[in-house]
Design an enzyme around this catalytic site. Structure first.
Site, PDB file in Angstrom:
ATOM      1  CB  CYS A   1      -0.941   0.005   1.207  1.00  0.00           C
ATOM      2  SG  CYS A   1      -2.124  -1.362   1.214  1.00  0.00           S
TER       3      CYS A   1
ATOM      4  CG  HIS B   1      12.217  -1.051   4.055  1.00  0.00           C
ATOM      5  ND1 HIS B   1      12.048  -2.251   4.701  1.00  0.00           N
ATOM      6  CD2 HIS B   1      11.867  -1.278   2.757  1.00  0.00           C
ATOM      7  CE1 HIS B   1      11.632  -3.163   3.839  1.00  0.00           C
ATOM      8  NE2 HIS B   1      11.510  -2.604   2.658  1.00  0.00           N
TER       9      HIS B   1
ATOM     10  CG  HIS C   1      -5.405  20.201   4.442  1.00  0.00           C
ATOM     11  ND1 HIS C   1      -6.663  20.538   4.890  1.00  0.00           N
ATOM     12  CD2 HIS C   1      -4.930  21.296   3.779  1.00  0.00           C
ATOM     13  CE1 HIS C   1      -6.944  21.771   4.531  1.00  0.00           C
ATOM     14  NE2 HIS C   1      -5.913  22.256   3.850  1.00  0.00           N
TER      15      HIS C   1
ATOM     16  CG  HIS D   1      -3.191   3.554   3.284  1.00  0.00           C
ATOM     17  ND1 HIS D   1      -3.848   3.346   2.093  1.00  0.00           N
ATOM     18  CD2 HIS D   1      -3.074   2.334   3.869  1.00  0.00           C
ATOM     19  CE1 HIS D   1      -4.102   2.062   1.952  1.00  0.00           C
ATOM     20  NE2 HIS D   1      -3.657   1.428   3.015  1.00  0.00           N
TER      21      HIS D   1
ATOM     22  CG  HIS E   1     -18.807   5.138   4.345  1.00  0.00           C
ATOM     23  ND1 HIS E   1     -19.426   4.186   5.119  1.00  0.00           N
ATOM     24  CD2 HIS E   1     -19.798   5.739   3.636  1.00  0.00           C
ATOM     25  CE1 HIS E   1     -20.740   4.208   4.900  1.00  0.00           C
ATOM     26  NE2 HIS E   1     -20.991   5.133   4.002  1.00  0.00           N
TER      27      HIS E   1
ATOM     28  CG  ASN F   1      -6.977  -0.795   1.838  1.00  0.00           C
ATOM     29  OD1 ASN F   1      -6.355  -0.188   0.975  1.00  0.00           O
ATOM     30  ND2 ASN F   1      -6.382  -1.474   2.791  1.00  0.00           N
TER      31      ASN F   1
END
Length: 466
Positions: A166, A245, A334, A338, A367, A371
């Site tokens: 992702c 990582h 803002h 994810h 919603h 995902n």
């Protein structure tokens, strides 16, 4: 003579300054336009249809069905997300190669056609093409497929990225950013999506069947440039990007991975260490990006108060009731997080001390679209734009997580007022809804631990599930 030498020196100095700033300007990274993908309405996955798909899984027993029912009820995903076309056919989750190809073709043709039309940039103008789809590999690659479809130039530089999860979207942006440092006045395309059609898990391992409830179809195409002349047309400017990582840790490496279960079914394993690993990755990432995005006064105050607490605890035995935290709102307008799931959103909200208003774009994206893996960040950004939240000079912090385990973040500066409703056009006026409840919660919300077994048996009997 001295006057002439002095003038010559000044001219050389001015020229060097000009070249320095010109080179710095040509290394900037701007977003000219981006297009999110919205599949056709006949691919909408209602909660009821999601339940029907789960019922098709012959390997699920009472306990697994109960677990998935609870997961659907509490997922935060609504009625209008999208699945691959083959899920709605008689053969359902039994996908073919053509199903995967169709899923990708529809995504990239629809988004790129709109992007080229609205930006007035030709496919032949593209110098760099980066595509990231983590769990599907085609031969020839997706980049070759796109190049062939649009008949792009022979000298185009193409990169096909897989296995990054992702967080792949920001990895692709980072690749383009580095390419911009050595190539002036060019265009780059980043396409980010995920293949859902070939990746349905047919087993009954609870740590693997959860992904069937969360992931949905989506994607985004992003047009970037480093041309200084196009700055006024650009939407965003990349200020900084930091990648973290934790792959050297066995715990982090194994907490989220693709594997086979005991029966040989391939799926994605989500381990119990995932929340702890994600928190650690986020902490490390924010520690690195904070000095780049926060005002010095906020950092100085944080360091001072932290040291005072340490001294008090060590030398005066003063117990610390609450640790000092860095207020990221002082440097960020803002937060584009994810929407990996309800737990992810709530966890980051607690960690950063953010308000419900800050998290609204991520919650509404989960919603409405579910995902969609690496492309989810762009739906969140699109929500902010559709709600007219993004104004010139605003700073947007993007945060993404990925298997491996990775946490990547970047800061965008808004270069002009933005108000395009984009992929949210047909529904943004109805968001946020008064309630995020779905039909399963309304229908089965009375189920608790004490009556769960008898309740699920009644549900299974009423739906003719063995």
């Amino acid at each position: 003579m001295l006057v002439i030498l002095a003038c010559l020196f000044v001219c050389i100095l001015l020229y060097l300054f000009y070249k320095f700033f010109e080179q710095k300007r040509s290394q900037e990274c701007y977003i000219l336009h981006y297009e999110c993908f919205k599949p056709s309405d006949d691919r909408k996955v209602s909660t009821e249809f999601a339940g029907e798909m789960i019922k098709r899984c012959e390997n699920l027993g009472l306990e697994e069905y109960r677990f998935l029912l609870r997961a659907i009820v509490s997922s935060g995903i609504g009625e209008d997300t999208y699945g691959p076309k083959n899920f709605f056919l008689e053969r359902g989750t039994n996908s073919t190669l053509s199903d995967s190809e169709f899923e990708m073709d529809v995504f990239f043709t629809e988004t790129l056609d709109r992007l080229f039309s609205r930006s007035r940039v030709s496919p032949q103008d593209i110098d760099i093409l980066v595509v990231n789809v983590s769990v599907m590999t085609l031969v020839p690659s997706l980049t070759s497929r796109i190049i062939n479809h649009y008949k792009m130039r022979e000298d185009i530089k193409s990169f096909n990225i897989s296995g990054m999860g992702c967080s792949a979207s920001l990895i692709s942006i980072n690749l383009v950013q580095n390419m911009f440092k050595s190539h002036k006045n060019i265009f780059a395309l980043v396409l980010t999506s995920e293949a859902i059609a070939p990746n349905w898990y047919n087993g009954n391992n609870k740590s693997m069947i959860l992904t069937n409830c969360l992931f949905r179809c989506g994607g985004c195409s992003v047009l970037l440039t480093n041309k200084p002349a196009l700055r006024k047309q650009a939407m965003f400017k990349l200020k900084c990007l930091v990648r973290t990582h934790l792959g050297s840790s066995d715990e982090a490496y194994t907490c989220c991975r693709q594997q086979e279960d005991e029966q040989g079914h391939i799926g994605f394993f989500l381990g119990k260490d995932l929340p702890k690993t994600a928190t650690r990755a986020l902490t490390e990432n924010l520690r690195n990006i904070a000095p780049k995005i926060m005002p010095l006064s906020a950092i100085f105050r944080f360091v001072l108060l932290t040291n005072i607490q340490k001294i008090g605890a060590r030398y005066f035995d003063i117990k610390v009731k609450k640790k000092v935290s860095l207020n990221f709102k002082l440097g960020v307008d803002h937060f584009c997080l994810h929407p990996g799931g309800k737990a992810v959103i709530e966890g980051v909200q607690r960690s950063l001390g953010l308000s419900d208003d800050d998290m609204e774009p991520s919650r509404m994206t989960l919603h409405r679209f579910g995902n969609t893996s690496a492309s989810s960040l762009w739906y969140v950004l699109g929500y902010m734009e559709a709600k007219k939240r993004l104004r010139k000079g605003d700073r947007v912090l993007m945060i993404g997580f990925g298997s491996g385990f990775k946490c990547n973040s970047c800061m965008w500066e808004v270069l002009r007022d933005l108000d395009d409703k984009n992929v949210w056009e047909d529904c943004v006026d109805n968001f946020p809804p008064k309630s995020l409840l779905n039909p399963y919660l309304e229908k089965y919300g009375w189920i608790n631990e004490e009556n769960a077994a008898s309740a699920i048996e009644a549900i299974l009997e009423s739906t003719s599930i063995n």
